[in-house]
Design an enzyme around this catalytic site. Structure first.
Site, short mmCIF file in Angstrom:
data_model
loop_
_atom_site.label_atom_id
_atom_site.label_comp_id
_atom_site.label_asym_id
_atom_site.label_seq_id
_atom_site.Cartn_x
_atom_site.Cartn_y
_atom_site.Cartn_z
N TYR A 1 -9.46 1.39 -7.08
CA TYR A 1 -10.27 1.15 -8.29
C TYR A 1 -11.71 1.61 -8.12
O TYR A 1 -12.51 1.46 -9.04
CB TYR A 1 -10.29 -0.35 -8.62
CG TYR A 1 -9.03 -0.83 -9.27
CD1 TYR A 1 -7.84 -0.86 -8.56
CD2 TYR A 1 -9.00 -1.25 -10.60
CE1 TYR A 1 -6.66 -1.29 -9.14
CE2 TYR A 1 -7.83 -1.69 -11.18
CZ TYR A 1 -6.67 -1.70 -10.45
OH TYR A 1 -5.51 -2.14 -11.04
N LYS B 1 0.37 -3.71 2.24
CA LYS B 1 1.38 -2.69 2.52
C LYS B 1 0.93 -1.98 3.81
O LYS B 1 0.83 -0.75 3.89
CB LYS B 1 1.45 -1.72 1.32
CG LYS B 1 2.59 -0.76 1.36
CD LYS B 1 3.93 -1.39 1.06
CE LYS B 1 5.04 -0.38 1.25
NZ LYS B 1 6.37 -0.99 1.38
N ASP C 1 6.03 -5.26 -0.99
CA ASP C 1 7.30 -5.20 -1.73
C ASP C 1 8.11 -6.47 -1.53
O ASP C 1 8.76 -6.96 -2.44
CB ASP C 1 8.11 -3.95 -1.35
CG ASP C 1 8.07 -3.66 0.14
OD1 ASP C 1 7.05 -3.12 0.59
OD2 ASP C 1 9.02 -4.00 0.84
N ASP D 1 -3.35 -6.68 -8.93
CA ASP D 1 -3.16 -6.40 -10.35
C ASP D 1 -1.68 -6.55 -10.71
O ASP D 1 -1.31 -7.24 -11.65
CB ASP D 1 -3.62 -4.95 -10.61
CG ASP D 1 -3.83 -4.67 -12.08
OD1 ASP D 1 -3.74 -5.61 -12.88
OD2 ASP D 1 -4.08 -3.50 -12.43
#
Ligand code: NAP
Length: 439
Positions: free
Chosen positions: A162, A229, A305, A329
């Protein structure tokens, strides 16, 4: 104090200040609000009605918010002129008055203008996006156990992908970047790529995780999970997790135990067999897991995930969750969907002191001015704001009144279309029903 161009400071109110690092809230605090674009026109009056009603009832008229209108988005352009989507008046007012609330804002299309929400977060360094997600009894849900959902997501708000550092495919800039990556750094990138940069810093990570741990300690929460991740992005998301553990152990030692330490503690001497203690962390039957038998906050991490499936299948194992910006988000909307959708999801952007509370959905332009949408998200953000100010009696009064209204099956269109035998009310009608249910 800032000089304002078009903002009128109400004479009836007083400023919230910071004393010894804490908010000092007078009985009639001045609170700036941004009405918001699109459905903001419907949501704001409904929200103000509910918040004022609760404050009046909870404190017998002794406390009252002095609302101060500030402008962003389309309304700002009307007042300040062409392209003035986020006037300095607005950011100055939020900074000076410390606590503020906003409706949704349209992201202007084209002209190189960035999302106003992202700009507000970055200009004011509101580094933590806080999103509590819980279920209200009676709200339709696709989950088998929506009542197990009671998490608070702390999403990093100022960096990650972002940060707006990206170059378009084919541009002169991207050619230079690709040349640098190939020829100086010795890595391969396809020549027809666009490139974005994903910075994650120690500063951004630790200030976020400190906020989350402070919250977990103050609210007696059972666990804090770092979502990342890091198996793929070792030096950004993996580092986020490592810095999180580092901070937790260095600054919160007396309050926390890591999951690995807890497993060691609950392992038999053979080092293989876990000892199942009564009420221990491993007990997942019904409701929230009991947590650490010694009452410490369990600090753990999960791969991004896997947490998406785990919040659905093992919802009750998650409590406070810290995420880098993009993960946060996605996760906040997925979690909200499990308990009734965005119309019920509250949010806040918090910095060292300043707090900007906001609806988590967008401006839903097709419904603007129709007095139709669910004001729940903005009202619940207002509840977070009241709690943040220490006005918990009023906050809890609103929450209980929402619970009662939904239990009575009095709801707006979005919930009505999923419920049997419910009464559909307008946005304003829903707010009036909530006020009517305040005790
Ligand atoms: P959106 O405004 O959130 O609307 C998408 C759908 O969500 C609506 O059509 C409606 O679904 C449902 N919805 C949203 N708010 C609702 C409410 N209060 N009550 C009931 N249902 C609600 O998303 P969008 O259409 O993608 O975005 C529109 C604009 O908002 C864009 O300019 C975007 O940039 C901006 N935006 C702003 C924010 C923010 O200010 N924080 C956040 C996201 C997007 P149904 O059609 O099924 O009824």
């Amino acid at each position: 104090m800032a000089e304002f161009d078009k903002v009128i400071v109400p004479e009836s109110g007083q400023r919230i200040t910071i004393v010894d690092g804490k908010l000092n809230v007078p009985n009639n605090p001045i609170i700036p609000f941004i009405r918001g674009d699109g459905i903001g026109i419907d949501l704001w009056p409904a929200t103000q009605l509910v918040l004022d009603g609760a404050v009046e009832k909870a404190y017998g008229g002794e406390r009252k918010i002095a609302w101060m209108k500030i402008y962003a988005g389309d309304e700002a352009v009307e007042h300040y002129g062409d392209m003035q989507y986020l006037p300095e008046d607005t950011t100055n007012a939020i900074e000076e008055f410390i606590v503020a609330i906003k409706g949704p804002l349209t992201t202007p299309v084209g002209g190189g203008i960035r999302s106003l929400n992202v700009s507000l977060r970055q200009i004011l360094n509101l580094y933590a996006c806080v999103r509590p997600v819980r279920w209200f009894e009676g709200v339709p849900s696709p989950s088998v156990h929506p009542e197990w959902m009671d998490i608070v997501i702390f999403r990093e708000n100022t960096e990650d992908v972002y940060s707006g550092i990206e170059w378009e495919q084919g541009s002169e800039e991207v050619k230079k970047v690709i040349d640098f990556i190939q020829n100086t750094m010795g890595k391969k990138v396809r020549l027809d790529s666009g490139i974005g940069v994903k910075p994650i810093s120690i500063t951004g990570t630790k200030q976020l995780i400190r906020k989350a741990l402070d919250f977990a300690v103050a609210e007696g929460r059972k666990s804090v999970t770092f979502m990342h991740k890091g198996n793929i992005m070792k030096f950004t998301e993996g580092a986020f997790k490592d810095w999180g553990y580092e901070l937790a152990v260095e600054e919160y030692r007396e309050h926390i135990i890591t999951e690995a330490e807890l497993w060691d503690e609950t392992m038999a001497e053979d080092g293989v067999t876990p000892i199942t203690k009564p009420g221990a962390y491993a007990d997942l039957r019904g409701g929230k897991p009991a947590g650490d038998p010694n009452g410490r906050i369990i600090v753990k991490d999960r791969i991004a995930d896997s947490i998406f499936q785990q919040i659905q299948t093992r919802t009750n194992e998650y409590d406070v969750v810290c995420c880098p910006n993009l993960n946060g988000d996605y996760l906040s909307d997925a979690a909200a969907a499990m308990v009734g959708g965005l119309g019920m999801a509250a949010g806040a952007n918090i910095g060292d002191h300043v707090g900007l509370f906001e609806a988590t959905h967008g401006t839903a332009p097709k419904y603007a001015g129709k007095d139709k949408v669910n004001p729940g998200s903005l009202i619940l953000s207002g509840v977070m704001m009241l709690n943040h100010m220490g006005w918990r009696e009023a906050g809890s009064m609103v929450e209980k009144a929402i619970e009662k209204t939904i239990a009575d099956k009095v709801v707006t269109y979005d919930l009505h279309r999923q419920m049997e035998g419910a009464t559909k009310v307008s946005c304003s009608g829903y707010a009036e029903a909530i006020v009517g249910n305040m005790k």
